[in-house]
Write an enzyme that holds these catalytic residues in place. Structure first.
Site: not given
Lengths: 117, 320
Positions: A49-51
């Site tokens: 996840i790119c968070l």
């Protein structure tokens, strides 16, 4: 985690893997999708996840619950400018929202819904 | 006399005094309860005095002010409360002598007024001694903090003491009717009886409540003074607000320690433990406010954030 309503992920149930480091909560937990999901900020193969709050914007005041909330919010509001899933990002960036939604819905059906047939 | 007993208590408990720093906060909570208890005693005395003579009003009003000051001092400076108490008690014994001196003169002339005035004097005695008992409790609270078991072990001895106390009370009540020599005896009886009661109130308030109701029966002039309802006219102002009052389980809960904890949890739930490591705050952490945003954490986590991480506040991400 249930896909948020009024999104292409509605009705889907998504599994997440939390890896909580020893230094938690000073270090962020590592979270990834186990269920396949078609989303610009989620790697299609690894589920990464790119968070921002899972990387540099992490604060020790966050909790695992708040991380879940953030992920739900991310599902409802994808951020195509920092894509991990290029195809999905490209669809959104080119303005093909309908194409993105149908793709995402299809993958939700395929991967995140209990098989009936 | 009163200040003597105070000196004895404070000198005999130097260890407890040292411990008190550590248990300052919980001691404060107990202090609050004890203040309430004292209010109850004083209101009983007030009722009595009002019945006897209007003369008594002055004495109790003075004491009321004095009491307020005591409470204020206790809350503002809980560390040095014994010194404060001592000085206040000295003050009270001064006012006592002021009240008593004209009494002994006038009562030799006018026996009737003398009896009323001596009543005032003795009520002064009992209330001032209640603050001396309170003072000894200040050190007691440190003691019963780390050992509720100890207190329970001593319970039988205390029950004996209480029986003796009740007898003394009766004696005191009888003596109060006779004008002259009552002052001396009452002043001797007052402090020890009250001190015993207040020590007990530190140990187990509900038990004391029971005993006290017996005393109340003996004090025929006082109607039912067990507790205040929220709409009661005699309910003192210094009582905590309504919700707090209800959450104070001291009148119902037989287990003092557990009730105290529950109260703690209810009112200070977000402040009792560090949100980072979930360890309970100690006294230093409780007063530690590192960031203007109000985000609180324990000193250990603060140090770790400063050294190992970016040194920014977890609450607002501002640099510390």
């Amino acid at each position: 985690m249930q896909g948020p309503s009024e999104t292409p992920y509605e009705g889907g149930v998504f599994q997440l893997a939390f890896a909580v480091p020893e230094q938690y909560p000073l270090q962020p937990p590592q979270v990834r999708f186990l269920t396949k999901i078609f989303h610009p900020n989620v790697h299609f193969k690894t589920g990464e996840i790119c968070l921002d709050i899972l990387k540099n914007a992490w604060s020790p005041a966050w909790t695992l619950q708040s991380v879940c909330r953030a992920i739900i919010a991310l599902m409802a509001h994808p951020e195509p400018d920092s894509p991990l899933n290029c195809d999905s990002g490209n669809l959104l960036r080119s303005g093909d929202i309908r194409g993105f939604q149908s793709m995402a819905k299809m993958y939700t059906r395929l991967a995140a819904m209990p098989k009936k047939r | 006399m009163v200040s003597d007993s105070v000196t004895i208590y404070s000198s005999s408990n130097p260890k407890e005094f040292a411990k008190k720093k550590r248990v300052n906060r919980s001691a404060k909570l107990k202090q609050c309860k004890l203040d309430v208890r004292r209010e109850q005693w004083l209101s009983q005395v007030k009722n009595k005095v009002c019945k006897v003579e209007a003369n008594g009003q002055g004495g109790t009003v003075d004491l009321g002010i004095e009491r307020e000051r005591t409470i204020v001092k206790l809350e503002s400076k809980p560390m040095g409360e014994e010194e404060n108490e001592e000085s206040i008690n000295n003050y009270i014994s001064d006012t006592e002598s002021l009240v008593n001196t004209p009494t002994s003169h006038s009562s030799s002339v006018l026996g009737r007024i003398g009896s009323g005035a001596s009543f005032t004097g003795s009520s002064c005695h009992s209330s001032s001694s209640s603050s001396s008992g309170h003072c000894c409790l200040g050190s007691m609270s440190g003691e019963d903090e780390e050992g509720d078991d100890e207190c329970l072990d001593d319970w039988e001895a205390i029950a004996d003491a209480l029986a003796a106390t009740d007898e003394k009370k009766e004696l005191e009540n009888d003596i109060l009717d006779s004008p002259q020599e009552s002052n001396g005896i009452a002043s001797r009886m007052g402090p020890c009886a009250e001190a015993t009661n207040h020590m007990l109130s530190g140990l187990d308030l509900s038990q004391l409540q029971k005993q006290e109701s017996e005393v109340n029966v003996q004090r025929a002039s006082v109607s039912n003074c067990r507790a205040w309802r929220s709409d009661d006219a005699f309910r003192p102002q210094s009582l905590p607000n309504l919700s707090k009052h209800f959450s104070l389980p001291m009148n119902r809960d037989p287990h003092f320690g557990i009730g105290d904890e529950a109260w703690n949890y209810n009112t200070l739930s977000e402040l009792t433990s560090c949100p980072i490591c979930t360890e309970d705050f100690d006294v230093t952490d409780t007063s530690f406010l590192p960031c203007s945003c109000g985000f609180r954490l324990c000193l250990f986590c603060y140090k770790r954030i400063l050294e190992d991480n970016d040194g920014r506040c977890p609450g607002c991400r501002k640099q510390y």
